[in-house]
Design a protein around this motif. Structure first.
Motif, mmCIF file in Angstrom:
data_model
loop_
_atom_site.group_PDB
_atom_site.id
_atom_site.type_symbol
_atom_site.label_atom_id
_atom_site.label_comp_id
_atom_site.label_asym_id
_atom_site.label_seq_id
_atom_site.Cartn_x
_atom_site.Cartn_y
_atom_site.Cartn_z
ATOM 1 N N ASP A 151 26.831 -4.428 -40.796
ATOM 2 C CA ASP A 151 25.838 -3.347 -40.880
ATOM 3 C C ASP A 151 26.093 -2.205 -39.896
ATOM 4 N N ASP A 173 28.682 2.469 -42.444
ATOM 5 C CA ASP A 173 28.172 2.831 -43.762
ATOM 6 C C ASP A 173 29.369 3.035 -44.699
ATOM 7 N N ARG A 203 31.469 1.576 -48.374
ATOM 8 C CA ARG A 203 31.506 0.774 -49.595
ATOM 9 C C ARG A 203 32.930 0.801 -50.134
ATOM 10 N N ARG A 257 32.839 5.768 -35.579
ATOM 11 C CA ARG A 257 32.210 5.961 -36.909
ATOM 12 C C ARG A 257 32.718 7.251 -37.549
ATOM 13 N N TYR A 311 34.394 8.444 -40.369
ATOM 14 C CA TYR A 311 34.795 7.963 -41.690
ATOM 15 C C TYR A 311 35.961 8.756 -42.273
ATOM 16 N N ARG A 316 31.434 6.444 -48.547
ATOM 17 C CA ARG A 316 30.116 6.275 -47.929
ATOM 18 C C ARG A 316 29.154 5.788 -49.020
ATOM 19 N N SER A 317 28.055 5.140 -48.613
ATOM 20 C CA SER A 317 27.134 4.599 -49.625
ATOM 21 C C SER A 317 26.563 5.711 -50.521
ATOM 22 N N GLU A 370 28.851 6.340 -53.441
ATOM 23 C CA GLU A 370 29.239 5.204 -54.287
ATOM 24 C C GLU A 370 28.892 5.403 -55.772
ATOM 25 N N ARG A 414 30.357 -4.221 -50.753
ATOM 26 C CA ARG A 414 29.901 -3.745 -49.445
ATOM 27 C C ARG A 414 30.561 -4.612 -48.377
#
Ligand code: PMV
Length: 326
Positions: free
Chosen positions: A172, A175, A177, A227, A229, A293-294, A297, A317
């Motif tokens: 968690d 973020d 996918r 973080r 991405y 990123r979610s 998705e 995930r």
């Protein structure tokens, strides 16, 4: 003796492992970084039984093909040696995703087998020892023991004690996918050891590949910590392309992709040009994998679903490590 059941997830490498410094111990020429993929899980039950004359292995509720069963038995020999037993075992293993879907199940399979078999043999192994044990079954399996975002250090020890995976971020904490497209559900034409060894022996790009992987790993681990991405995605794409370039240059050259794979990789770059946070990776087979990123998705999955030749789309995930569930 008791019966132990373990569940472990497949993982996808963002910095790829492709090349061994020791084929017997599955020691890599360079480190790698992966994320565990929920729901791509294998569940395995192991029970040693003095009444059994030989190991009995079932895959997805049917007797396992002989090559698969022999690989499981060789792995159980490592556990037997360590536990000082000669008992044979009953092994039942099942993939929660279709085995024939063209996705590697060896990482989740050997991670689950390492946890279940060592437990059933009465061994009490810590995570590092489990990772080193799983690595003997299939290199990438060592990264499925810690799960989450994992780094597998190349190590320098000839016996591989320092070549284990550890978790650098929990599921968690990022973020992210992964959307997997199935571009060909058939079995892989070449096993990973065969292709890695051909690339190591014959590809003029192999040295450059190993050297660039060491620096990619540093950048990727820093990107995870920050973080960042976009940075992580860029490294993932170049690591995948570098691995495939080294394979293409082997003699004879190894081409893992089909036309659908190439269309999917182009599609991911078009989505990115249109503003979506999405990057690709691809392993030793034709299935394209999109890292996003979610929020991106749904658009990525919809684009894959519309691509001609994509047979199935699986949304993943980040998942956790291998665990005993019974
Ligand atoms: O664990 P193996 O021997 O199946 O090798 C896996 C190799 C790649 O999937 C191509 C890359 C990786 O790091 O997972």
């Amino acid at each position: 003796m008791a019966r132990f059941t373990a569940r472990a997830l497949a993982n996808v490498a963002l910095v790829k492992y492709f090349g061994k410094r020791d084929t017997e111990l599955n020691l890599p020429a360079a480190g790698s970084l992966s994320i565990a993929l929920e729901p791509l899980a294998t569940t395995t039950t192991v029970e040693f039984d003095e009444a059994l004359p030989a190991d009995r292995v079932a895959l997805d509720d049917a007797p396992a093909p002989s090559e698969f069963a022999a690989r499981v038995s060789r792995f159980l020999d490592l556990v037997r040696d360590r536990a000082g037993t000669s008992l044979r075992a009953r092994v039942k293993t099942a993939n929660e995703f279709p085995t024939a879907a063209g996705l590697a199940s060896s990482a989740s399979g050997f991670a689950a087998l390492a946890v279940a078999a060592s437990g059933a043999a009465g061994l009490q192994l810590g995570d590092s020892e489990l990772s080193a044990l799983a690595r003997r079954g299939s290199g990438s399996a060592c990264r499925s023991i810690p799960g989450g975002v994992a780094v597998w250090e190349a190590g320098v020890d000839p016996d591989g004690h320092d070549s284990i995976a550890r978790r650098i971020a929990a599921p968690d904490e990022l973020d992210l996918r992964v959307v997997v497209g199935i571009a060909d559900a058939g079995p892989k034409p070449l096993g990973s050891t065969t292709s890695m060894e051909r690339v190591r022996r014959t590809s003029p790009y192999y040295r450059a590949w190993v050297e660039s992987t060491a620096s990619d790993l540093e950048v990727a681990a820093a990107a995870v910590a920050d973080r960042d991405y976009a940075r992580l995605g860029e490294v993932a794409e170049r690591s995948a392309l570098g691995m495939h370039a080294a394979a293409l240059a082997a003699r004879p050259g190894i081409l893992f992709w089909n036309g659908t794979t190439v269309a999917a990789l182009r599609c991911i770059r078009e989505l990115r040009a249109a503003g979506h946070g999405v990057w690709f990776t691809c392993d030793a087979g034709p299935q394209p994998k999109a890292l996003c990123r979610s929020a991106d998705e749904p658009a990525v999955a919809a684009a894959f679903e519309q691509l001609a030749g994509i047979e199935q789309v699986i949304r993943c995930r980040i998942g956790g490590g291998a665990t005993l569930i019974g």
